[in-house]
Write a protein that holds these residues in place. Sequence first.
Motif, PDB file in Angstrom:
ATOM      1  N   ALA A 177       0.833  -1.208   0.000  1.00 53.81           N
ATOM      2  CA  ALA A 177       0.000   0.000   0.000  1.00 53.81           C
ATOM      3  C   ALA A 177       0.867   1.257   0.000  1.00 53.81           C
ATOM      4  CB  ALA A 177      -0.923  -0.004   1.210  1.00 53.81           C
ATOM      5  N   SER A 178       0.470   2.233  -0.795  1.00 54.83           N
ATOM      6  CA  SER A 178       1.257   3.469  -0.900  1.00 54.83           C
ATOM      7  C   SER A 178       0.525   4.685  -0.327  1.00 54.83           C
ATOM      8  CB  SER A 178       1.622   3.740  -2.370  1.00 54.83           C
ATOM      9  OG  SER A 178       0.447   3.799  -3.163  1.00 54.83           O
ATOM     10  N   THR A 179      -0.786   4.608  -0.165  1.00 53.54           N
ATOM     11  CA  THR A 179      -1.539   5.739   0.385  1.00 53.54           C
ATOM     12  C   THR A 179      -2.174   5.332   1.716  1.00 53.54           C
ATOM     13  OG1 THR A 179      -3.648   5.140  -0.658  1.00 53.54           O
ATOM     14  CG2 THR A 179      -2.109   6.476  -1.970  1.00 53.54           C
ATOM     15  N   ASP A 180      -2.566   6.335   2.490  1.00 54.53           N
ATOM     16  CA  ASP A 180      -3.209   6.058   3.786  1.00 54.53           C
ATOM     17  C   ASP A 180      -4.510   5.286   3.609  1.00 54.53           C
ATOM     18  OD1 ASP A 180      -1.174   7.305   5.144  1.00 54.53           O
ATOM     19  OD2 ASP A 180      -2.237   9.215   5.370  1.00 54.53           O
ATOM     20  N   LEU A 181      -5.264   5.616   2.556  1.00 55.76           N
ATOM     21  CA  LEU A 181      -6.524   4.924   2.299  1.00 55.76           C
ATOM     22  C   LEU A 181      -6.285   3.449   1.990  1.00 55.76           C
ATOM     23  CD1 LEU A 181      -9.589   4.916   1.880  1.00 55.76           C
ATOM     24  CD2 LEU A 181      -9.195   5.614  -0.497  1.00 55.76           C
ATOM     25  N   GLU A 182      -5.300   3.178   1.126  1.00 59.39           N
ATOM     26  CA  GLU A 182      -4.982   1.781   0.786  1.00 59.39           C
ATOM     27  C   GLU A 182      -4.522   1.007   2.018  1.00 59.39           C
ATOM     28  OE1 GLU A 182      -2.065   2.128  -2.278  1.00 59.39           O
ATOM     29  OE2 GLU A 182      -3.550   2.407  -3.879  1.00 59.39           O
ATOM     30  N   LYS A 183      -3.726   1.667   2.867  1.00 59.92           N
ATOM     31  CA  LYS A 183      -3.243   1.016   4.088  1.00 59.92           C
ATOM     32  C   LYS A 183      -4.400   0.709   5.037  1.00 59.92           C
ATOM     33  CE  LYS A 183       1.367   3.095   4.032  1.00 59.92           C
ATOM     34  NZ  LYS A 183       2.252   4.119   4.624  1.00 59.92           N
ATOM     35  N   ALA A 184      -5.323   1.676   5.178  1.00 58.54           N
ATOM     36  CA  ALA A 184      -6.464   1.485   6.085  1.00 58.54           C
ATOM     37  C   ALA A 184      -7.359   0.348   5.602  1.00 58.54           C
ATOM     38  CB  ALA A 184      -7.268   2.776   6.203  1.00 58.54           C
ATOM     39  N   GLU A 185      -7.660   0.333   4.288  1.00 58.24           N
ATOM     40  CA  GLU A 185      -8.511  -0.722   3.739  1.00 58.24           C
ATOM     41  C   GLU A 185      -7.855  -2.093   3.892  1.00 58.24           C
ATOM     42  OE1 GLU A 185      -9.147   0.638  -0.247  1.00 58.24           O
ATOM     43  OE2 GLU A 185     -10.949   1.786   0.288  1.00 58.24           O
ATOM     44  N   ALA A 186      -6.559  -2.160   3.620  1.00 61.34           N
ATOM     45  CA  ALA A 186      -5.837  -3.431   3.738  1.00 61.34           C
ATOM     46  C   ALA A 186      -5.768  -3.890   5.194  1.00 61.34           C
ATOM     47  CB  ALA A 186      -4.434  -3.296   3.157  1.00 61.34           C
ATOM     48  N   GLN A 187      -5.578  -2.931   6.122  1.00 65.64           N
ATOM     49  CA  GLN A 187      -5.489  -3.283   7.544  1.00 65.64           C
ATOM     50  C   GLN A 187      -6.816  -3.848   8.050  1.00 65.64           C
ATOM     51  OE1 GLN A 187      -2.550  -3.036   9.625  1.00 65.64           O
ATOM     52  NE2 GLN A 187      -3.923  -4.477  10.649  1.00 65.64           N
ATOM     53  N   ILE A 188      -7.927  -3.255   7.587  1.00 66.28           N
ATOM     54  CA  ILE A 188      -9.246  -3.782   7.965  1.00 66.28           C
ATOM     55  C   ILE A 188      -9.393  -5.218   7.473  1.00 66.28           C
ATOM     56  CG2 ILE A 188     -11.734  -3.583   7.539  1.00 66.28           C
ATOM     57  CD1 ILE A 188     -11.285  -0.510   7.515  1.00 66.28           C
ATOM     58  N   GLY A 189      -8.982  -5.469   6.221  1.00 68.56           N
ATOM     59  CA  GLY A 189      -9.056  -6.817   5.664  1.00 68.56           C
ATOM     60  C   GLY A 189      -8.214  -7.811   6.447  1.00 68.56           C
ATOM     61  N   VAL A 190      -7.013  -7.390   6.831  1.00 66.92           N
ATOM     62  CA  VAL A 190      -6.127  -8.262   7.623  1.00 66.92           C
ATOM     63  C   VAL A 190      -6.756  -8.562   8.981  1.00 66.92           C
ATOM     64  CG1 VAL A 190      -3.911  -8.370   8.840  1.00 66.92           C
ATOM     65  CG2 VAL A 190      -3.989  -7.589   6.467  1.00 66.92           C
ATOM     66  N   ASP A 191      -7.292  -7.513   9.628  1.00 69.83           N
ATOM     67  CA  ASP A 191      -7.881  -7.692  10.963  1.00 69.83           C
ATOM     68  C   ASP A 191      -9.067  -8.651  10.925  1.00 69.83           C
ATOM     69  OD1 ASP A 191      -6.014  -5.924  11.909  1.00 69.83           O
ATOM     70  OD2 ASP A 191      -7.396  -4.218  12.075  1.00 69.83           O
ATOM     71  N   VAL A 192      -9.952  -8.466   9.947  1.00 71.91           N
ATOM     72  CA  VAL A 192     -11.152  -9.309   9.859  1.00 71.91           C
ATOM     73  C   VAL A 192     -10.765 -10.755   9.556  1.00 71.91           C
ATOM     74  CG1 VAL A 192     -13.260  -9.771   8.552  1.00 71.91           C
ATOM     75  CG2 VAL A 192     -12.718  -7.432   9.240  1.00 71.91           C
ATOM     76  N   HIS A 193      -9.867 -10.947   8.597  1.00 74.38           N
ATOM     77  CA  HIS A 193      -9.484 -12.316   8.232  1.00 74.38           C
ATOM     78  C   HIS A 193      -8.661 -12.993   9.330  1.00 74.38           C
ATOM     79  CE1 HIS A 193     -10.909 -11.096   4.266  1.00 74.38           C
ATOM     80  NE2 HIS A 193     -10.975 -12.384   3.970  1.00 74.38           N
ATOM     81  N   SER A 194      -7.870 -12.229  10.053  1.00 75.83           N
ATOM     82  CA  SER A 194      -7.109 -12.796  11.185  1.00 75.83           C
ATOM     83  C   SER A 194      -8.062 -13.270  12.271  1.00 75.83           C
ATOM     84  CB  SER A 194      -6.147 -11.756  11.749  1.00 75.83           C
ATOM     85  OG  SER A 194      -5.178 -11.396  10.828  1.00 75.83           O
ATOM     86  N   THR A 195      -9.100 -12.457  12.536  1.00 80.34           N
ATOM     87  CA  THR A 195     -10.088 -12.836  13.542  1.00 80.34           C
ATOM     88  C   THR A 195     -10.901 -14.046  13.084  1.00 80.34           C
ATOM     89  OG1 THR A 195     -10.246 -10.482  14.127  1.00 80.34           O
ATOM     90  CG2 THR A 195     -11.924 -11.940  15.019  1.00 80.34           C
ATOM     91  N   LEU A 196     -11.247 -14.074  11.783  1.00 83.37           N
ATOM     92  CA  LEU A 196     -11.931 -15.248  11.234  1.00 83.37           C
ATOM     93  C   LEU A 196     -11.083 -16.493  11.413  1.00 83.37           C
ATOM     94  CD1 LEU A 196     -13.498 -13.919   7.908  1.00 83.37           C
ATOM     95  CD2 LEU A 196     -14.711 -15.276   9.620  1.00 83.37           C
ATOM     96  N   ASN A 197      -9.795 -16.371  11.088  1.00 84.39           N
ATOM     97  CA  ASN A 197      -8.875 -17.501  11.193  1.00 84.39           C
ATOM     98  C   ASN A 197      -8.794 -18.002  12.637  1.00 84.39           C
ATOM     99  OD1 ASN A 197      -7.042 -19.287   9.884  1.00 84.39           O
ATOM    100  ND2 ASN A 197      -5.333 -18.156  10.771  1.00 84.39           N
ATOM    101  N   ALA A 198      -8.708 -17.061  13.571  1.00 82.87           N
ATOM    102  CA  ALA A 198      -8.643 -17.429  14.991  1.00 82.87           C
ATOM    103  C   ALA A 198      -9.924 -18.108  15.437  1.00 82.87           C
ATOM    104  CB  ALA A 198      -8.375 -16.193  15.832  1.00 82.87           C
ATOM    105  N   ALA A 199     -11.066 -17.628  14.923  1.00 83.60           N
ATOM    106  CA  ALA A 199     -12.359 -18.221  15.290  1.00 83.60           C
ATOM    107  C   ALA A 199     -12.467 -19.659  14.787  1.00 83.60           C
ATOM    108  CB  ALA A 199     -13.501 -17.386  14.712  1.00 83.60           C
ATOM    109  N   LEU A 200     -11.948 -19.905  13.606  1.00 81.86           N
ATOM    110  CA  LEU A 200     -12.020 -21.255  13.031  1.00 81.86           C
ATOM    111  C   LEU A 200     -11.057 -22.205  13.746  1.00 81.86           C
ATOM    112  CD1 LEU A 200     -12.218 -20.337   9.239  1.00 81.86           C
ATOM    113  CD2 LEU A 200     -14.021 -21.388  10.615  1.00 81.86           C
ATOM    114  N   SER A 201      -9.909 -21.708  14.138  1.00 88.31           N
ATOM    115  CA  SER A 201      -8.932 -22.579  14.784  1.00 88.31           C
ATOM    116  C   SER A 201      -9.213 -22.759  16.267  1.00 88.31           C
ATOM    117  CB  SER A 201      -7.508 -22.022  14.597  1.00 88.31           C
ATOM    118  OG  SER A 201      -7.417 -20.728  15.164  1.00 88.31           O
ATOM    119  N   GLY A 202     -10.014 -21.844  16.837  1.00 88.44           N
ATOM    120  CA  GLY A 202     -10.315 -21.920  18.280  1.00 88.44           C
ATOM    121  C   GLY A 202     -11.590 -22.642  18.520  1.00 88.44           C
TER     122      GLY A 202
END
Length: 202
Positions: A177-202
Amino acid sequence: MFRQAASATRLLLRSAKSRVFSTAAEVPAAPEVDNTFIETWKKMIPNIEPPKTPSAYMKPRPPTPSAIPSKLTVNLALPYSSVLASKEVDMIIVPATTGQMGVLPGHVATIAELKPGVMSVHEGNDVTKYFISSGFAFIHPNSYADVIAVEAVPIDQIDPAAVQKGLAEFTQKLSSASTDLEKAEAQIGVDVHSTLNAALSG
């Protein structure tokens, strides 16, 4: 016309401020205030329909019981559907931004902001888990809980392969990501998918 509308609106606000907000039976019902507002509006602006107020869309809650009920009544609603409607359960656990919050019958009135995570619904020995993306939980003093979520899906309907793929894609987007908007959108995606992953493994 604007002055007339503003005057009618001020009347509604004054009436609302004079009310004590409670579930007690002796408190005047909201429709009484609405009727006064509507009558005043029609006198001052007869050629325009009065606006709707929140109580026009809401069913009144039952009064707070004198004894704590044995069950918690839960509603889980999404913008496009109702997942649970007036379901009586023993307990729910919701992913509040302040941490996991358990709600039992008789819980103190609370409004909690939700973060991506697992909401579990407990009925005896049966536990149903939903992944919710975000939203709010409204806990009422009469042992009612309204959970309003942007998205919710049963955990057993989530594809682990799709979660891993999404996590990899958003992690790549975050690193490039090169802009703040791209970073924010990507960070949201990482956070949601990380939480999904944790929910499935837990």
